[in-house]
Scaffold this motif. Structure first.
Motif, short mmCIF file in Angstrom:
data_model
loop_
_atom_site.label_atom_id
_atom_site.label_comp_id
_atom_site.label_asym_id
_atom_site.label_seq_id
_atom_site.Cartn_x
_atom_site.Cartn_y
_atom_site.Cartn_z
N ILE A 1 17.39 -28.21 62.48
CA ILE A 1 18.38 -28.90 61.66
C ILE A 1 19.70 -28.15 61.68
CG2 ILE A 1 18.96 -29.68 59.33
CD1 ILE A 1 15.92 -30.08 58.88
N ILE A 2 20.76 -28.86 62.10
CA ILE A 2 22.11 -28.30 62.13
C ILE A 2 22.80 -28.54 60.80
CG2 ILE A 2 24.37 -28.46 63.24
CD1 ILE A 2 22.84 -29.41 65.77
N GLY A 3 22.63 -29.74 60.24
CA GLY A 3 23.28 -30.08 58.98
C GLY A 3 22.53 -31.20 58.27
N ARG A 4 22.81 -31.32 56.98
CA ARG A 4 22.10 -32.31 56.17
C ARG A 4 23.02 -32.81 55.06
NH1 ARG A 4 16.67 -30.98 52.56
NH2 ARG A 4 16.93 -32.69 51.12
N ILE A 5 22.94 -34.12 54.80
CA ILE A 5 23.66 -34.70 53.68
C ILE A 5 22.70 -35.66 52.98
CG2 ILE A 5 24.68 -36.55 55.06
CD1 ILE A 5 27.12 -36.39 53.19
N GLY A 6 22.68 -35.60 51.67
CA GLY A 6 21.82 -36.48 50.89
C GLY A 6 22.61 -37.18 49.81
N LEU A 7 22.37 -38.46 49.65
CA LEU A 7 23.09 -39.26 48.67
C LEU A 7 22.14 -40.15 47.88
CD1 LEU A 7 25.91 -40.46 51.05
CD2 LEU A 7 26.13 -38.72 49.30
N PRO A 8 22.22 -40.12 46.57
CA PRO A 8 21.45 -41.08 45.79
C PRO A 8 22.19 -42.41 45.76
CG PRO A 8 22.65 -39.64 44.32
CD PRO A 8 22.93 -39.16 45.72
N TYR A 9 21.47 -43.49 45.98
CA TYR A 9 22.06 -44.83 45.89
C TYR A 9 21.39 -45.48 44.69
CZ TYR A 9 23.96 -49.26 47.75
OH TYR A 9 24.64 -50.43 47.93
N ARG A 10 21.88 -45.13 43.53
CA ARG A 10 21.25 -45.51 42.27
C ARG A 10 21.13 -47.02 42.09
NH1 ARG A 10 24.33 -41.02 41.20
NH2 ARG A 10 23.11 -39.21 40.59
N GLU A 11 22.15 -47.76 42.53
CA GLU A 11 22.13 -49.21 42.37
C GLU A 11 20.94 -49.85 43.08
OE1 GLU A 11 24.87 -47.54 43.50
OE2 GLU A 11 26.08 -47.63 41.68
N LYS A 12 20.51 -49.24 44.17
CA LYS A 12 19.37 -49.75 44.94
C LYS A 12 18.07 -48.99 44.65
CE LYS A 12 21.79 -52.73 47.26
NZ LYS A 12 21.62 -54.17 47.17
#
Length: 82
Positions: free
Chosen positions: A33-44
């Motif tokens: 793994i070079i990089g990671r991004i995580g996002l919560p998509y609360r509406e869904k």
């Protein structure tokens, strides 16, 4: 062995049960793994993780396959040659 660079998109639909297993797998394959991004998509009600990876097709296929076997998780990978 040749390595590939790519992106694995992970959609976590069952947060409480799937996140510990996903994090365990990402830690296990941390060297790819070079990089990671995580996002919560609360509406869904889902969480989206994108990881940038570099490794052999065997390594990246194993990671993608194991992620796909986690209940409540869907993943897709895009791998390119250097």
């Amino acid at each position: 062995m040749d390595t590939r660079i790519g992106v694995i998109a992970i959609l976590v639909e069952e947060r409480k049960t799937a996140v510990p297993k996903v994090n365990e797998l990402l830690s296990e394959f941390g060297e790819t793994i070079i990089g990671r991004i995580g996002l919560p998509y609360r509406e869904k009600g889902v969480n989206i993780i994108a990881i940038i990876v570099e490794g052999t097709t065997d390594q990246l296929g194993a990671l993608s396959g194991k992620l796909g076997m986690v209940p409540g998780v869907r993943s897709k990978s895009l791998l390119l040659t250097k």
